[in-house]
Design an enzyme around this catalytic site. Structure first.
Site, PDB file in Angstrom:
ATOM      1  N   THR A  51       0.299  -5.225  -7.343  1.00 22.31           N
ATOM      2  CA  THR A  51      -0.040  -4.547  -6.081  1.00 22.31           C
ATOM      3  C   THR A  51      -0.860  -3.277  -6.327  1.00 22.31           C
ATOM      4  OG1 THR A  51       2.267  -5.077  -5.573  1.00 22.31           O
ATOM      5  CG2 THR A  51       0.997  -3.907  -3.879  1.00 22.31           C
ATOM      6  N   HIS A 102       4.615  -6.336   1.442  1.00 23.76           N
ATOM      7  CA  HIS A 102       5.353  -7.420   0.781  1.00 23.76           C
ATOM      8  C   HIS A 102       5.902  -8.401   1.815  1.00 23.76           C
ATOM      9  CE1 HIS A 102       5.107  -5.305  -2.985  1.00 23.76           C
ATOM     10  NE2 HIS A 102       6.024  -4.400  -2.711  1.00 23.76           N
ATOM     11  N   SER A 132       9.167  -7.249 -15.165  1.00 26.62           N
ATOM     12  CA  SER A 132       8.599  -6.009 -14.643  1.00 26.62           C
ATOM     13  C   SER A 132       9.554  -5.369 -13.636  1.00 26.62           C
ATOM     14  CB  SER A 132       7.237  -6.299 -13.990  1.00 26.62           C
ATOM     15  OG  SER A 132       6.645  -5.117 -13.534  1.00 26.62           O
ATOM     16  N   MET A 226      -5.959   3.500 -16.008  1.00 31.81           N
ATOM     17  CA  MET A 226      -5.020   3.740 -14.902  1.00 31.81           C
ATOM     18  C   MET A 226      -3.740   4.402 -15.395  1.00 31.81           C
ATOM     19  SD  MET A 226      -5.275   0.589 -12.173  1.00 31.81           S
ATOM     20  CE  MET A 226      -3.746   0.993 -11.336  1.00 31.81           C
ATOM     21  N   ARG A 252       3.640   0.144 -17.175  1.00 31.45           N
ATOM     22  CA  ARG A 252       4.546  -0.008 -18.299  1.00 31.45           C
ATOM     23  C   ARG A 252       3.851  -0.665 -19.476  1.00 31.45           C
ATOM     24  NH1 ARG A 252       8.014  -4.191 -20.030  1.00 31.45           N
ATOM     25  NH2 ARG A 252       6.867  -5.497 -18.574  1.00 31.45           N
ATOM     26  N   LYS A 253       3.521  -1.925 -19.323  1.00 31.22           N
ATOM     27  CA  LYS A 253       2.952  -2.678 -20.432  1.00 31.22           C
ATOM     28  C   LYS A 253       1.666  -3.386 -20.020  1.00 31.22           C
ATOM     29  CE  LYS A 253       5.250  -4.723 -24.367  1.00 31.22           C
ATOM     30  NZ  LYS A 253       6.500  -5.380 -24.810  1.00 31.22           N
TER      31      LYS A 253
END
Ligand code: A3P
Length: 290
Positions: A51, A102, A132, A226, A252-253
């Site tokens: 998103t 959502h 995630s 980002m 995160r990853k």
């Protein structure tokens, strides 16, 4: 937990920031009547599917060929349809209103079906979505830390997580795609060919950018950029009350197939079993790892 509220087959945040859903659950029903304008753009996702990434792309694209001018934070320029006050003015003004949501398909504003507005649906392989989500739960103060992966797996498979059932969400939107002016994009194709996705999305929303400007957008929205960009990573003191970034990062990853580092073989097989049952016959293919 009590931070989630189940309503009409989906699951919402009951305590988003200070307010939760403005005006209570009736607000969700009223969204059916939310007046759509031709130039509205909606990013629709199941949580943790990319998103924020698409938000940033869209926002920068709407800076009309001057991506360097995009100097606001995504969360300030693109309200959540279900969590924003219905009577509030759009922060960007009334032209080309950008929203994300959502919402499951069956709760979407009727105007979108009347082919007003444009929908960009971003989806991601659901094992990575789950993993995630687990990490997100650990930094999002509203949620409890996940200590039992078997439990969250079952919650995810039975739709007891934010967003409800991933299966219902993806199926709902995909099966009714002909009723919408909708573009489907996968997280995995964004990872593998970001430039093509940015180009495709820009054309879909009617922003034809020069190759040079497309390059600028692409450069700005790589994971590396980002991750360190305070306009996109939520890593600012104003967000301290929402996220505990000492426990992890929102960006995160950003990879495909990280679920392999978290799910056991048994958990993965359990996932496959439900996936096959629920997604049977649907012409959708996901990339699970690279
Ligand atoms: P991970 O937790 O797997 O890293 P959402 O915005 O829907 O909540 O999705 C968040 C997920 O998208 C996180 O996944 C986050 O790292 C990833 N993401 C956000 N921006 C990204 C980017 N520029 N490139 C790759 N992944 C990105």
């Amino acid at each position: 937990g009590e931070s989630l509220i189940s309503y009409k087959g989906s699951v919402f945040l009951s305590k988003y920031l200070h307010g939760g859903i403005p005006g209570g659950l009736a607000h969700l029903d009223n969204l059916k009547n939310f007046q759509i304008r031709d130039d509205d753009v909606f990013i629709v996702t199941f949580p943790k599917s990319g998103t924020t990434w698409m938000q940033y792309i869209i926002y920068i694209l709407f800076e009309d060929g001057h991506p360097e001018l995009a100097d606001n934070a995504t969360w300030n320029v693109m309200p959540w349809l279900e969590y924003a006050k219905p009577d509030s003015k759009h922060p960007r003004g009334e032209n080309s209103r950008l929203y994300c949501t959502h919402l499951p398909e069956h709760m979407a504003p009727q105007g979108l079906k009347d082919n007003k507005g444009k929908v960009i649906y971003v989806m991601r392989n659901p094992k990575d979505v789950l993993v995630s989500y687990v990490h997100f739960s650990n930094i999002f103060r509203t949620f409890d830390t996940v200590s039992n992966l078997d439990q969250i797996l079952e919650d995810f498979l039975s739709g007891k997580v934010h967003g409800g059932s991933w299966f219902d969400h993806v199926k709902g939107w995909f099966e009714r795609k002909d009723e919408y002016n909708i573009l489907f994009v996968s997280y995995e194709e964004m990872k593998m060919d970001l430039r093509s996705v940015v180009r495709k999305v820009s054309e879909f929303v009617g922003k034809s950018l020069s190759d040079e400007d497309i390059d600028k957008v692409v450069d700005r929205v790589t994971f590396e950029n980002m991750k360190t960009d305070s306009k996109a990573n939520y890593d600012i003191s104003a967000m301290d009350m929402v996220f505990d970034m000492s426990k992890g990062k929102f960006l995160r990853k950003g990879t495909i197939g990280d679920w392999k580092n978290s799910l056991t073989v048994a958990q993965s097989e359990r996932f496959d079993q439900v996936y096959q049952e629920r997604m049977q016959g649907l012409p959708l293919q996901f990339i699970w790892d690279i």
